[in-house]
Write a protein that holds these residues in place. Structure first.
Motif, mmCIF file in Angstrom:
data_model
loop_
_atom_site.group_PDB
_atom_site.id
_atom_site.type_symbol
_atom_site.label_atom_id
_atom_site.label_comp_id
_atom_site.label_asym_id
_atom_site.label_seq_id
_atom_site.Cartn_x
_atom_site.Cartn_y
_atom_site.Cartn_z
ATOM 1 N N UNK A 1 47.765 50.277 42.932
ATOM 2 C CA UNK A 1 47.896 50.761 41.617
ATOM 3 C C UNK A 1 48.552 52.208 41.584
ATOM 4 N N UNK A 2 48.424 53.021 42.827
ATOM 5 C CA UNK A 2 49.207 54.086 42.672
ATOM 6 C C UNK A 2 50.628 53.907 42.988
ATOM 7 N N UNK A 3 50.903 52.831 43.874
ATOM 8 C CA UNK A 3 52.322 52.277 43.907
ATOM 9 C C UNK A 3 52.782 52.041 42.478
ATOM 10 N N UNK A 4 52.065 51.316 41.680
ATOM 11 C CA UNK A 4 52.525 50.785 40.550
ATOM 12 C C UNK A 4 52.818 51.982 39.391
ATOM 13 N N UNK A 5 52.014 52.927 39.520
ATOM 14 C CA UNK A 5 52.276 54.278 38.769
ATOM 15 C C UNK A 5 53.597 54.876 39.103
ATOM 16 N N UNK A 6 53.837 54.978 40.392
ATOM 17 C CA UNK A 6 54.948 55.693 40.944
ATOM 18 C C UNK A 6 56.364 54.524 40.471
ATOM 19 N N UNK A 7 56.078 53.281 40.718
ATOM 20 C CA UNK A 7 57.039 52.598 40.410
ATOM 21 C C UNK A 7 57.702 52.519 38.797
ATOM 22 N N UNK B 1 43.247 53.090 34.014
ATOM 23 C CA UNK B 1 44.185 52.188 33.086
ATOM 24 C C UNK B 1 43.772 52.848 31.745
ATOM 25 N N UNK B 2 42.638 52.984 31.370
ATOM 26 C CA UNK B 2 42.531 53.660 30.043
ATOM 27 C C UNK B 2 43.392 55.019 29.715
ATOM 28 N N UNK B 3 43.547 55.739 30.656
ATOM 29 C CA UNK B 3 44.233 56.945 30.496
ATOM 30 C C UNK B 3 45.697 56.650 30.499
ATOM 31 N N UNK B 4 46.228 55.594 31.320
ATOM 32 C CA UNK B 4 47.598 55.126 31.133
ATOM 33 C C UNK B 4 48.022 54.750 29.755
ATOM 34 N N UNK B 5 47.051 53.963 29.346
ATOM 35 C CA UNK B 5 47.244 53.448 27.904
ATOM 36 C C UNK B 5 47.393 54.532 26.965
ATOM 37 N N UNK B 6 46.988 55.557 27.277
ATOM 38 C CA UNK B 6 47.093 56.780 26.244
ATOM 39 C C UNK B 6 48.308 57.419 26.582
ATOM 40 N N UNK B 7 49.072 57.342 27.640
ATOM 41 C CA UNK B 7 50.026 57.870 28.004
ATOM 42 C C UNK B 7 49.994 59.024 28.966
ATOM 43 N N UNK B 8 48.770 59.261 29.535
ATOM 44 C CA UNK B 8 48.364 60.531 30.447
ATOM 45 C C UNK B 8 48.338 59.789 31.863
ATOM 46 N N UNK B 9 49.602 59.807 32.377
ATOM 47 C CA UNK B 9 50.036 59.353 33.602
ATOM 48 C C UNK B 9 49.386 60.154 34.757
ATOM 49 N N UNK B 10 49.239 61.723 34.508
ATOM 50 C CA UNK B 10 48.858 62.659 35.577
ATOM 51 C C UNK B 10 47.425 62.109 35.782
ATOM 52 N N UNK B 11 46.556 61.962 34.509
ATOM 53 C CA UNK B 11 45.086 61.856 34.686
ATOM 54 C C UNK B 11 44.769 60.242 35.090
ATOM 55 N N UNK B 12 45.803 59.448 34.916
ATOM 56 C CA UNK B 12 45.612 57.946 35.718
ATOM 57 C C UNK B 12 45.672 58.302 37.093
ATOM 58 N N UNK B 13 46.620 59.083 37.456
ATOM 59 C CA UNK B 13 46.893 59.079 39.089
ATOM 60 C C UNK B 13 45.707 59.750 39.481
ATOM 61 N N UNK B 14 44.891 60.684 38.867
ATOM 62 C CA UNK B 14 44.038 61.556 39.402
ATOM 63 C C UNK B 14 42.684 60.642 39.619
ATOM 64 N N UNK B 15 42.530 59.698 38.619
ATOM 65 C CA UNK B 15 41.300 58.857 38.518
ATOM 66 C C UNK B 15 41.447 57.928 39.775
ATOM 67 N N UNK C 1 35.287 50.387 40.785
ATOM 68 C CA UNK C 1 35.441 49.714 39.654
ATOM 69 C C UNK C 1 35.438 50.403 38.379
ATOM 70 N N UNK C 2 34.920 51.433 38.139
ATOM 71 C CA UNK C 2 34.776 52.310 36.941
ATOM 72 C C UNK C 2 35.975 53.210 36.813
ATOM 73 N N UNK C 3 36.280 53.842 38.076
ATOM 74 C CA UNK C 3 37.341 54.948 38.188
ATOM 75 C C UNK C 3 38.709 54.170 37.724
ATOM 76 N N UNK C 4 38.793 53.053 38.354
ATOM 77 C CA UNK C 4 40.025 52.217 38.095
ATOM 78 C C UNK C 4 40.282 51.825 36.821
#
Length: 439
Positions: free
Chosen positions: A232-238, A198-212, A191-194
């Motif tokens: 959600x890993x699929x969504x990042x890739x998409x 999302x918080x990282x993704x909204x900052x544009x840090x896709x690499x960190x979003x994927x790592x989390x 729950x917290x990692x995901x």
């Protein structure tokens, strides 16, 4: 029977369900910790629409129904068990999300009122009420209730999750980040990692979003949790244009949990973006029959338009959902701002977008208002909102496309915006905008 006939049959089945789209529905993690020993624990998160973030709800309608049934049986024996009433309220909020039926919010309110009458300042009651308010898009109310819950129990991670979700919708990204970090300190896990992802993704840090998300996946044990993380890993890739990787992640999500509808929608989305429109339409027909969320209905309609077919049944279903939501205290101006701007009345789009932005001045609302104003012939007014939607580095191809189009209409330099579209998602299609919105 043709694929079109099958699709129509499934749409009729979905309409008979009387379901409503939930827009930005958010559920509370507290349900799992509040349930009595005799009741099954809610499962892990499910995907939400565009700007909902990543919040927890049970993934199985049958599991949600069992949770509700178990709690109701307990309350017949122990009608003064305020924690069971609070858990029942949380379960109904969660059930609303996975069945796309907002009438469960009314039941949640009744259960939480019973709990509040027995223990008005209890952490579980306050957290449940915060989640209910968020589910109804009352994010300012949700923030206040979540803060009260934290005052009642500073170590309750669930309240920080609701607080993070609500602050995100209110455009308070710094506050959301702070809440997510506190949640991770208190209870690191899926729950917290995901949410942190999302918080990282909204900052544009896709690499960190994927790592989390990968960290969340390592922590996931239940099939539902694994499916959620893979999805959600699929969504990042998409969203980066890697359809092969996205398809692989959706398939792995479905292997973990075969009835995970968001992954089925992801498959359909990938088929559409890959140009396999007939397969996409068949996939969306199945998705909408199972879970007629507004996002899926609009995506399906756009695929039909791309095929040269009439999406009228989908738009009728969408409007029926709007009425059902309103009847149960849910107002989703964002969905209607986006829909009217792309497929309806620009004037109505502006009305809905302005209402949404006043309540929830986040990046998605800024983008919706910018596009609505542009479509209404008010590009000069639109540009400041388009800039706000892209100011934090959010790698959203649709938002950059909107900004570039507005800049071009004003004869401004739009090269940077359109470059960002290609860099963010080479597969972006302006003819199917709903498929580019965050899920």
């Amino acid at each position: 029977m043709s694929h079109l006939d099958r699709r129509r049959g499934r749409v009729r089945a979905a309409a008979v369900m009387g379901a409503g789209a939930l827009g930005l529905a958010l559920a509370v993690t507290a349900g799992a910790t509040l349930l009595p020993p005799s009741a099954p624990s809610p499962a892990a998160p499910v995907a939400g629409p565009a700007s909902a973030g990543r919040a927890e709800v049970p993934l199985s309608p049958a599991g949600a129904a069992q949770t509700v049934s178990s709690l109701r049986e307990r309350l017949k024996r122990l009608p003064k068990d305020h924690q069971a009433w609070a858990a029942l309220g949380a379960a109904y909020v969660q059930q609303a999300r996975i069945t796309a039926d907002p009438s469960s919010y009314t039941k949640a309110e009744e259960a939480l009122n019973r709990s509040a009458a027995l223990a008005p300042g209890d952490f579980a009651v306050l957290t449940g009420r915060a989640a209910l308010a968020a589910g109804r898009h009352e994010f300012a109310v949700a923030t206040g209730l979540a803060r009260q819950a934290i005052t009642a129990n500073p170590y309750g991670a669930a309240a920080y999750g609701v607080l993070a979700d609500a602050r995100t919708q209110l455009g308070d990204y710094a506050g959301a980040t702070k809440a997510v970090r506190r949640m991770m300190d208190l209870k690191p896990g899926v729950a917290s990692f995901t949410r942190a992802s999302y918080d990282a993704e909204l900052r544009g840090d896709v690499r960190e979003a994927r790592r989390l998300l990968e960290a969340a996946l390592r922590d996931a044990f239940a099939p539902e949790d694994v499916a959620y993380c893979r999805y959600y890993l699929g969504e990042l890739a998409l969203r980066s244009g890697d359809l092969q990787r996205a398809g692989q992640m959706y398939d792995e999500a479905l292997r973990a949990f075969p009835d995970f509808v968001p992954a089925l929608a992801g498959r359909a989305r990938a088929e559409a973006l890959g140009g396999r429109l007939d397969r996409a339409a068949a996939g969306y027909a199945d998705v909408v029959a199972r879970l007629p969320l507004s996002q899926y209905v609009v995506e399906y309609g756009e695929v039909l338009l791309k095929l040269g077919e009439d999406p009228g049944e989908q738009w009728t279903l969408l409007r029926a959902q709007k009425q059902l939501m309103a009847a149960n205290g849910v107002r989703d101006d964002l969905t209607w701002a986006e829909f009217e701007a792309d497929h309806g009345s620009p004037a109505e789009a502006v009305r809905h977008a302005e209402a949404e932005y006043v309540k929830n001045p986040n990046m998605a609302a800024a983008d919706a208002l910018a596009w609505a104003l542009h479509k209404a012939g008010r590009s000069r007014e639109a540009l400041p909102y388009a800039k706000k939607a892209t100011a934090r580095g959010w790698r959203n191809a649709l938002a950059y496309y909107h900004r570039g189009t507005i800049e071009r209409a004003l004869r401004r330099d739009s090269r940077h915006s359109f470059t960002q579209v290609k860099d963010s998602n080479p597969r972006f299609s302006p003819t199917m905008p709903a498929l580019a919105r965050f899920s």
